[in-house]
Write a protein that holds these residues in place. Structure first.
Motif, PDB file in Angstrom:
ATOM      1  N   TYR A  16      38.552  70.845  84.138  1.00 25.17           N
ATOM      2  CA  TYR A  16      38.187  72.373  84.331  1.00 25.17           C
ATOM      3  C   TYR A  16      36.992  72.078  85.123  1.00 25.17           C
ATOM      4  CZ  TYR A  16      41.400  74.392  80.846  1.00 25.17           C
ATOM      5  OH  TYR A  16      42.528  74.562  80.150  1.00 25.17           O
ATOM      6  N   TRP A  17      36.646  71.121  85.654  1.00 27.81           N
ATOM      7  CA  TRP A  17      35.608  70.806  86.779  1.00 27.81           C
ATOM      8  C   TRP A  17      34.253  71.713  86.286  1.00 27.81           C
ATOM      9  CZ3 TRP A  17      36.079  68.025  91.273  1.00 27.81           C
ATOM     10  CH2 TRP A  17      37.168  67.616  91.640  1.00 27.81           C
ATOM     11  N   LYS A  18      33.914  71.554  84.995  1.00 27.46           N
ATOM     12  CA  LYS A  18      32.523  71.984  84.445  1.00 27.46           C
ATOM     13  C   LYS A  18      31.445  71.104  84.890  1.00 27.46           C
ATOM     14  CE  LYS A  18      34.299  74.065  80.095  1.00 27.46           C
ATOM     15  NZ  LYS A  18      34.350  74.477  78.828  1.00 27.46           N
ATOM     16  N   THR A 150      43.990  69.480  89.335  1.00 26.85           N
ATOM     17  CA  THR A 150      44.373  70.876  89.949  1.00 26.85           C
ATOM     18  C   THR A 150      44.835  72.051  89.123  1.00 26.85           C
ATOM     19  OG1 THR A 150      46.007  69.985  91.050  1.00 26.85           O
ATOM     20  CG2 THR A 150      44.053  69.679  92.198  1.00 26.85           C
ATOM     21  N   ILE A 153      42.719  73.915  86.303  1.00 22.77           N
ATOM     22  CA  ILE A 153      41.737  74.929  86.771  1.00 22.77           C
ATOM     23  C   ILE A 153      42.422  75.957  87.414  1.00 22.77           C
ATOM     24  CG2 ILE A 153      41.395  73.660  88.904  1.00 22.77           C
ATOM     25  CD1 ILE A 153      38.675  75.386  87.172  1.00 22.77           C
ATOM     26  N   VAL A 154      43.565  75.783  88.245  1.00 22.05           N
ATOM     27  CA  VAL A 154      44.298  76.909  88.861  1.00 22.05           C
ATOM     28  C   VAL A 154      44.790  77.615  87.615  1.00 22.05           C
ATOM     29  CG1 VAL A 154      46.522  77.504  90.106  1.00 22.05           C
ATOM     30  CG2 VAL A 154      44.874  75.607  90.982  1.00 22.05           C
ATOM     31  N   TYR A 155      45.306  77.160  86.569  1.00 26.10           N
ATOM     32  CA  TYR A 155      46.039  77.961  85.606  1.00 26.10           C
ATOM     33  C   TYR A 155      44.767  78.631  85.057  1.00 26.10           C
ATOM     34  CZ  TYR A 155      47.881  79.346  81.095  1.00 26.10           C
ATOM     35  OH  TYR A 155      48.226  80.134  79.791  1.00 26.10           O
ATOM     36  N   LYS A 156      43.609  78.153  84.717  1.00 28.02           N
ATOM     37  CA  LYS A 156      42.531  78.778  84.021  1.00 28.02           C
ATOM     38  C   LYS A 156      42.069  80.085  84.882  1.00 28.02           C
ATOM     39  CE  LYS A 156      38.058  78.394  82.072  1.00 28.02           C
ATOM     40  NZ  LYS A 156      36.867  77.255  81.986  1.00 28.02           N
ATOM     41  N   THR A 157      42.094  79.842  86.365  1.00 28.32           N
ATOM     42  CA  THR A 157      41.598  80.899  87.276  1.00 28.32           C
ATOM     43  C   THR A 157      42.824  82.226  87.339  1.00 28.32           C
ATOM     44  OG1 THR A 157      40.679  79.249  88.450  1.00 28.32           O
ATOM     45  CG2 THR A 157      41.025  81.323  89.407  1.00 28.32           C
ATOM     46  N   TYR A 158      44.275  81.720  87.373  1.00 28.85           N
ATOM     47  CA  TYR A 158      45.037  82.820  87.155  1.00 28.85           C
ATOM     48  C   TYR A 158      45.831  82.835  86.156  1.00 28.85           C
ATOM     49  CZ  TYR A 158      43.941  82.231  92.218  1.00 28.85           C
ATOM     50  OH  TYR A 158      43.165  82.225  93.495  1.00 28.85           O
ATOM     51  N   GLN A 159      45.077  82.679  84.932  1.00 31.46           N
ATOM     52  CA  GLN A 159      45.902  82.714  83.468  1.00 31.46           C
ATOM     53  C   GLN A 159      46.709  84.149  83.480  1.00 31.46           C
ATOM     54  OE1 GLN A 159      43.453  81.800  80.321  1.00 31.46           O
ATOM     55  NE2 GLN A 159      45.053  81.810  78.710  1.00 31.46           N
ATOM     56  N   ARG A 160      45.981  85.251  83.711  1.00 38.12           N
ATOM     57  CA  ARG A 160      46.702  86.602  83.586  1.00 38.12           C
ATOM     58  C   ARG A 160      47.989  86.785  84.206  1.00 38.12           C
ATOM     59  NH1 ARG A 160      41.687  90.999  83.403  1.00 38.12           N
ATOM     60  NH2 ARG A 160      40.460  89.844  81.483  1.00 38.12           N
TER      61      ARG A 160
END
Length: 285
Positions: A16-18, A150, A153-160
């Protein structure tokens, strides 16, 4: 301490690139390793290094004993092996602890504890299958490495948005399934009726054993029971005077109900069918 530090860090933090610096190091190292694997024959390189080292140590030991009467390699060489087991054991123990957790996740995916997650996993496996069909192993490893760093982090950003799309797909699939089930039922109904007509007595016997047939039988027996006269009712409803009141017979309703119930219980499906046929044979008024 190394075991404690490794247990505190989670792979999700890297994916998740924390910590972008640490994630960049891991991603860069993985890409460099893939390039080395692609460009260098590791087995040939390992064998070359091994025979060169063996030849060099043997030559130095032989010449030093010949000239100095003392082997330099045995004298100044490493006396103990590095503790590789102690170094990698904490990481292996941590990996073994994660195996039951991963097994539980796989079991839930396979047996669809959450249909949405199972659909997501099925999509990932389908894409991997298509990639394997026309890509090399190295290309798949390279693409997988990039996707690993990649996609989370994409899924976490656009999870909804992704969850809403999957939920909509599940809803559409359920609707289509219900429509197909209704269509199959409509198509099969005429064939079931034809089979019922061809079976004849067998079908009648089967229907008589089905609990739903009791509804028709009970309704018919109730009609017959209603037609049974209750003789004491006339005396009970007759008008009486004060002088004749003691002579009114007593109405035994319990006995009447018992007689009606016994008569209803004696009625069978065959008797009802026979009575229906007799009623059809009677001339209409």
């Amino acid at each position: 301490m190394s075991g404690v530090q490794s247990s505190e860090k989670s792979p999700c933090d890297i994916l998740y690139w924390k910590n972008p610096v640490e994630t960049g190091k891991v991603l860069g190292g993985a890409l460099v390793a893939l390039l080395v694997v692609k460009k260098v024959d590791l087995i040939s390189l390992f064998l070359k290094l091994l025979y060169t080292t063996l030849f060099a140590t043997a030559s130095v030991e032989f010449l030093s004993k010949l000239v100095l009467n003392k082997g330099l390699v045995t004298t100044y060489g490493i006396k103990e092996c590095p503790n590789i087991v102690g170094t990698i054991k904490p990481y292996i123990d941590e990996a073994l602890k994660q195996i039951p957790v991963q097994q539980s996740k796989v079991r839930k995916l396979v047996f669809a504890s959450s249909p949405e997650k199972s659909f997501k996993a099925a999509g990932v496996v389908y894409i991997a299958h298509k990639l394997i069909s026309f890509m090399s192993v190295w290309t798949i490893a390279f693409v997988s490495t990039l996707a690993t760093f990649t996609l989370p982090i994409v899924y976490k950003t656009y999870q909804r948005e992704i969850d809403a799309a999957v939920e909509q797909g599940v809803s559409v699939a359920k609707t289509k399934s219900a429509e197909y089930q209704q269509l199959v039922q409509e198509k099969a109904t005429p064939y079931v009726k034809q089979l019922d007509e061809k079976l004849g007595p067998v079908s009648g016997f089967v229907k008589s054993k089905i609990p739903q047939s009791r509804v028709t039988a009970e309704s018919t027996t109730a009609k017959l029971a209603a037609d049974v006269p209750l003789e004491p009712t006339q005396s009970a409803t007759a008008t009486t005077s004060g002088a004749s009141f003691p002579s009114v017979p007593r109405t035994d309703l319990k006995q009447s109900v018992h007689d009606v119930t016994a008569k209803v219980d004696d009625i069978t499906v065959d008797d009802l069918k026979q009575q229906i046929e007799n009623n059809k044979a009677l001339p209409t008024l």
